[in-house]
Scaffold this active site. Structure first.
Site, mmCIF file in Angstrom:
data_model
loop_
_atom_site.group_PDB
_atom_site.id
_atom_site.type_symbol
_atom_site.label_atom_id
_atom_site.label_comp_id
_atom_site.label_asym_id
_atom_site.label_seq_id
_atom_site.Cartn_x
_atom_site.Cartn_y
_atom_site.Cartn_z
ATOM 1 C CG HIS A 54 8.087 11.549 -6.226
ATOM 2 N ND1 HIS A 54 6.637 11.506 -6.648
ATOM 3 C CD2 HIS A 54 8.340 10.568 -5.487
ATOM 4 C CE1 HIS A 54 6.157 10.146 -5.671
ATOM 5 N NE2 HIS A 54 7.263 11.086 -4.996
ATOM 6 C CG HIS A 56 10.309 9.453 -3.134
ATOM 7 N ND1 HIS A 56 9.445 10.522 -2.158
ATOM 8 C CD2 HIS A 56 11.484 9.672 -3.033
ATOM 9 C CE1 HIS A 56 10.069 11.788 -1.513
ATOM 10 N NE2 HIS A 56 10.978 11.634 -2.215
ATOM 11 C CG ASP A 58 6.497 6.091 -1.597
ATOM 12 O OD1 ASP A 58 7.305 6.447 -1.350
ATOM 13 O OD2 ASP A 58 4.971 6.354 -1.717
ATOM 14 C CG HIS A 59 5.050 7.289 -5.936
ATOM 15 N ND1 HIS A 59 3.854 7.535 -5.787
ATOM 16 C CD2 HIS A 59 5.585 7.481 -4.289
ATOM 17 C CE1 HIS A 59 3.762 8.364 -4.518
ATOM 18 N NE2 HIS A 59 4.307 8.063 -3.680
ATOM 19 C CG HIS A 112 7.427 15.440 -2.790
ATOM 20 N ND1 HIS A 112 7.143 14.938 -1.341
ATOM 21 C CD2 HIS A 112 7.330 13.829 -3.424
ATOM 22 C CE1 HIS A 112 7.165 13.723 -1.082
ATOM 23 N NE2 HIS A 112 7.283 13.170 -2.106
ATOM 24 C CG ASP A 129 3.764 11.001 -2.958
ATOM 25 O OD1 ASP A 129 2.749 10.879 -3.476
ATOM 26 O OD2 ASP A 129 5.180 10.816 -2.555
ATOM 27 C CG HIS A 167 0.050 8.558 -0.553
ATOM 28 N ND1 HIS A 167 0.479 6.910 0.011
ATOM 29 C CD2 HIS A 167 1.519 9.383 -1.863
ATOM 30 C CE1 HIS A 167 2.202 7.448 -0.154
ATOM 31 N NE2 HIS A 167 3.339 8.188 -1.237
HETATM 32 ZN ZN LIG Z 1 4.902 8.825 -1.753
HETATM 33 ZN ZN LIG Z 2 7.119 11.313 -2.936
#
Ligand SMILES: [Zn+2]
Ligand SMILES: [Zn+2]
Length: 255
Positions: A54, A56, A58-59, A112, A129, A167
């Site tokens: 996805h 985001h 942090d990905h 999400h 996530d 995570h």
């Molecule tokens: Zn994440």
């Molecule tokens: Zn996420």
């Protein structure tokens, strides 16, 4: 195939999927580029693709740095072309992906975010996530109905499917799970096991889908104990799967 887990940022995991016949590899959710490049070099791999679950940061934060150094295909949900840096191959439910001689499939699992996908290679599920070990992602862009049906879709895979999520959240997820289903003996045992691993600084990912179905409160809308916890916290909650899921998700948000 071989899977290499790479700890990134504070608690993210990226994964290298390696085709041992061709030495080609893909990286799932590179939060950052450098640790991924180092590992690719150490293992002497030919990185050929990024698989983003996805949009985001942090990905996907490492996409740009990786693409500055290497020519790669970038996969993500087709609706997220504007939000996933460098996407070359927009995919959707049921699409097939090939990395070296490894064949994988795509599940569309919104909730999400609206463009979240999971990748399945053999019995290894990379679910970002959406499904976490002992938990699930927050509903940033989707509805409880969407997320519950996405989780149900993943839950229908065989019990020995390995759950590689985005995570290291297992311990805090289990703390919440204990607050809604403390009488579940498998949950109590998992909590003890996971605390032991974390005390030694070890990863608790992957789990198996069977373990998740037995202990993850977001897959257990049939559990009488969870239903009782929900109705005591929010009297009048309807007892259909999406409503139970939505109520448990709200309780976790406030936990
Ligand atoms: Zn994440
Ligand atoms: Zn996420």
């Amino acid at each position: 195939m071989k899977i290499i887990q790479i700890p990134l940022l504070r608690d993210n995991y990226g994964y290298l999927l390696v085709c041992e016949k061709t030495n080609q590899a893909a990286v799932v959710d590179p939060s950052e580029a450098e640790p991924v490049l180092r590992r690719v070099e150490q293992e002497k791999l030919e990185l050929v693709a990024i698989l983003n679950t996805h949009h985001h940061r942090d990905h996907t934060g490492g996409n740009e740095g990786l693409l500055a150094r290497l020519r790669l295909k970038v996969y993500g949900h087709k609706s997220d072309k504007a939000r996933v840096f460098g996407m070359t191959d927009g995919v959707d439910e049921g699409d097939a992906i090939q990395i070296g001689e490894m064949k994988g499939g795509v599940f569309f699992i919104p909730g999400h975010t609206t463009g979240h996908v999971a990748y399945l290679f053999e019995n290894n599920l990379f679910c970002g996530d959406t499904l976490f070990t002992a938990g699930c992602g927050r509903l940033f862009e989707g509805t409880p109905e969407q997320m519950q049906s996405s989780l149900k879709k993943l839950g229908a895979l065989p019990g020995d499917t390995k759950v590689y999520c985005g995570h290291e959240y297992t311990e805090s997820n289990l703390r919440f799970a204990m607050s809604v289903e403390a009488k579940n003996p498998q949950l109590v045992a998992r909590f003890e096991r996971v605390q032991g691993l974390r005390t030694r600084g070890l990863s608790t990912v992957p789990s198996t889908l069977e373990e998740e179905k037995l202990t993850n409160p977001f897959l257990r809308w049939d559990s009488k104990e969870i239903q009782a916890s929900v109705t005591s916290a929010v009297p009048g909650t309807r007892l259909d799967p999406a409503s139970i899921f939505g109520a448990v998700r709200k309780m976790k948000d406030a936990f």
